[in-house]
Design an enzyme around this catalytic site. Structure first.
Site, short mmCIF file in Angstrom:
data_model
loop_
_atom_site.label_atom_id
_atom_site.label_comp_id
_atom_site.label_asym_id
_atom_site.label_seq_id
_atom_site.Cartn_x
_atom_site.Cartn_y
_atom_site.Cartn_z
N ARG A 167 0.83 -1.22 0.00
CA ARG A 167 0.00 0.00 0.00
C ARG A 167 0.86 1.27 0.00
O ARG A 167 0.54 2.26 0.67
CB ARG A 167 -0.93 0.03 1.21
N SER A 240 -10.97 0.01 3.24
CA SER A 240 -10.22 -0.17 4.49
C SER A 240 -9.64 1.16 4.94
O SER A 240 -8.94 1.82 4.18
CB SER A 240 -9.04 -1.13 4.27
N GLU A 337 -4.96 4.27 5.78
CA GLU A 337 -4.66 3.97 4.38
C GLU A 337 -5.02 5.17 3.47
O GLU A 337 -4.26 5.53 2.60
CB GLU A 337 -5.42 2.71 3.96
C1 LIG Z 1 -15.54 0.22 -1.18
C2 LIG Z 1 -14.03 0.42 -1.40
C3 LIG Z 1 -13.21 -0.68 -1.53
C4 LIG Z 1 -11.84 -0.51 -1.73
N1 LIG Z 1 -11.06 -1.62 -1.87
C5 LIG Z 1 -9.73 -1.48 -2.08
C6 LIG Z 1 -8.92 -2.64 -2.26
O1 LIG Z 1 -9.39 -3.77 -2.25
N2 LIG Z 1 -7.59 -2.45 -2.43
C7 LIG Z 1 -7.03 -1.20 -2.48
O2 LIG Z 1 -5.81 -1.13 -2.66
N3 LIG Z 1 -7.79 -0.10 -2.33
C8 LIG Z 1 -9.12 -0.19 -2.14
N4 LIG Z 1 -9.89 0.92 -1.97
C9 LIG Z 1 -9.27 2.24 -1.99
C10 LIG Z 1 -9.32 2.94 -3.35
O3 LIG Z 1 -10.35 2.41 -4.15
C11 LIG Z 1 -8.01 2.83 -4.14
O4 LIG Z 1 -6.95 3.32 -3.37
C12 LIG Z 1 -8.06 3.60 -5.45
O5 LIG Z 1 -6.89 3.36 -6.17
C13 LIG Z 1 -8.24 5.11 -5.27
O6 LIG Z 1 -8.54 5.65 -6.54
P1 LIG Z 1 -9.16 7.09 -6.69
O7 LIG Z 1 -9.13 7.44 -8.14
O8 LIG Z 1 -10.48 7.16 -6.04
O9 LIG Z 1 -8.09 7.98 -5.91
P2 LIG Z 1 -8.36 9.25 -4.99
O10 LIG Z 1 -9.05 8.85 -3.75
O11 LIG Z 1 -8.96 10.35 -5.78
O12 LIG Z 1 -6.86 9.65 -4.62
C14 LIG Z 1 -6.09 8.81 -3.78
C15 LIG Z 1 -4.65 9.33 -3.75
O13 LIG Z 1 -4.08 9.21 -5.05
C16 LIG Z 1 -3.68 10.49 -5.55
N5 LIG Z 1 -3.98 10.49 -6.99
C17 LIG Z 1 -5.14 10.16 -7.58
N6 LIG Z 1 -5.00 10.23 -8.92
C18 LIG Z 1 -3.72 10.64 -9.15
C19 LIG Z 1 -2.98 10.92 -10.34
N7 LIG Z 1 -3.50 10.80 -11.55
N8 LIG Z 1 -1.70 11.34 -10.20
C20 LIG Z 1 -1.14 11.49 -8.97
N9 LIG Z 1 -1.80 11.24 -7.82
C21 LIG Z 1 -3.07 10.82 -7.91
C22 LIG Z 1 -4.50 11.50 -4.76
O14 LIG Z 1 -3.89 12.76 -4.73
C23 LIG Z 1 -4.55 10.82 -3.41
O15 LIG Z 1 -3.34 11.02 -2.73
C24 LIG Z 1 -11.29 0.79 -1.78
C25 LIG Z 1 -12.12 1.90 -1.65
C26 LIG Z 1 -13.49 1.73 -1.45
C27 LIG Z 1 -14.39 2.92 -1.35
#
Ligand SMILES: Cc1cc2nc3c(=O)[nH]c(=O)nc-3n(C[C@H](O)[C@H](O)[C@H](O)COP(=O)(O)OP(=O)(O)OC[C@H]3O[C@@H](n4cnc5c(N)ncnc54)[C@H](O)[C@@H]3O)c2cc1C
Length: 345
Positions: A167, A240, A337
């Site tokens: 992570r 998480s 996380e």
């Molecule tokens: C129901 C649920 C289940 C989940 N299950 C998992 C799982 O099984 N495994 C897991 O690893 N995660 C899980 N997650 C967490 C999440 O889905 C992941 O971390 C996902 O990759 C976040 O994507 P996002 O586009 O929403 O990022 P955001 O929440 O918008 O951003 C997260 C971080 O990434 C940065 N970021 C986003 N896009 C970019 C970019 N293009 N360039 C640079 N930085 C960037 C942001 O600044 C921030 O620091 C879960 C979340 C939920 C709600």
């Protein structure tokens, strides 16, 4: 057509899966990542705080965004190399992660199936090295393409340069440096499914499948996830909330001796072990807890939930109390996380 759009005083409530209230003084929606060098020529982006926002599924707005919020919209997915066995797929940062997983499976390419149904965008996948059901994205990641704010130029980072860990990555450790614009994945046509994670084999068995194809593994993963995790469209959450803590082996063995049911996994090296954060939180009695609209999911002790109108600050306060109780009872420090915006952990 302009390749970016600016919204002043933008509301972010619908752009974070906790569904908490938050604003940004300026939101820049970028349709074509080619506009980034020009955009970062403006003082406000070059010198001020910039938050890159994907689907907002790994963030907690404990306050408003302190500066400009940048959202990338690129939607292209294509195969850039293919030798019949192995292919390299390139996807823009703005593509929805699960849509990419389905696209690769639809093209007969295996590798991402265990990561099906993780919310968010392709651009965010390398940030915390997303992982689920025994697979981490780093295993299939070929290259991350990013705008490097320190040089003002585009960069291509291979897997080693991304310094991935559990992570974690270079990008998570240095969140102000790179804007990920696209990611390339290396996928196979006859890869063996990875079924070692507890519950996945059982689910396939229940589906009556003995020798699963990659698309069937993805289907099994989706079925388990839909059962276990609250849907953010119904109940605000960010998956998480805590990482599984990695502790010295001696401490892990002592805890295991005192609590036989505590799940323990391999650590980052021989001297460490990873513990189940969910077990530790559950043992402290938090599962299903609710105070106002801030709570812990009844189905999963690791998932903090917004029952309606909780603020980010209330959710953060609850998270801190959970971590403090785990530390007091087990001597283990929990780390969040999601990225916390507007407050320190
Ligand atoms: C129901 C649920 C289940 C989940 N299950 C998992 C799982 O099984 N495994 C897991 O690893 N995660 C899980 N997650 C967490 C999440 O889905 C992941 O971390 C996902 O990759 C976040 O994507 P996002 O586009 O929403 O990022 P955001 O929440 O918008 O951003 C997260 C971080 O990434 C940065 N970021 C986003 N896009 C970019 C970019 N293009 N360039 C640079 N930085 C960037 C942001 O600044 C921030 O620091 C879960 C979340 C939920 C709600």
């Amino acid at each position: 057509m302009a390749s970016f759009r600016i919204v002043e005083n933008a509301r972010l409530d619908a752009r974070n899966t906790f569904g908490v209230r938050a604003c940004a003084p300026m939101l820049v929606e970028v349709a074509d990542a080619g506009a980034l060098p020009e955009l970062f020529g403006y003082a406000m982006l070059r010198d001020g705080p910039v938050l890159v926002l994907g689907g907002g599924s790994n963030l907690l707005f404990a306050g408003d965004a302190p500066g400009t919020v940048l959202a990338l919209g690129g939607q292209q997915i294509r195969i850039v190399e293919d030798d019949g066995q192995r292919a390299v797929v390139r996807a823009d940062a703005g593509v929805e992660w699960h849509a990419l997983v389905l696209w690769t499976l639809g093209h007969g390419l295996a590798g991402l199936e265990n990561l099906a149904l993780i919310p968010g965008t392709v651009g965010a996948a390398p940030i915390q090295n997303i992982g689920a059901y025994g697979v981490e994205v780093r295993e299939h990641l070929h290259v991350v393409e990013a705008f490097d704010r320190s040089s003002g130029e585009m960069a291509r980072l291979d897997r080693a340069a991304c310094a991935f860990a559990y992570r974690d990555s270079l990008f998570k450790r240095d969140p102000d440096r790179y804007v990920v614009t696209a990611v390339e994945f290396e996928l196979g046509r006859d890869a063996q499914p990875r079924l070692d994670y507890a519950g996945l084999g059982d689910e396939l068995h229940a589906m009556g499948i003995d020798a699963p194809r990659a698309s069937q593994v993805a289907e099994a993963v989706c079925r388990i996830r839909r059962r276990k995790l609250p849907d953010p469209a119904v109940l605000g959450n960010a998956g998480s909330f805590f990482k599984n803590p990695i502790v010295p082996s001696a401490q892990a063995e002592a805890l295991k001796a005192a609590h036989a049911s505590l799940p323990m996994f391999a650590g980052s090296d021989d001297a460490t072990r990873k513990l189940s954060a969910a077990w530790l939180i559950d043992a402290c009695g938090w599962k299903g807890f609710r105070e106002g609209d801030a709570g812990v999911a009844a189905s999963h002790a690791l998932v903090l939930v917004n029952h309606g109108h909780a603020s980010g600050a209330q959710l953060l306060d609850l998270a801190r109390r959970i971590a403090a109780s785990v530390h007091e009872r087990f001597g283990v420090a929990l780390e969040p996380e999601p990225r916390i915006i507007g407050a320190a952990w």
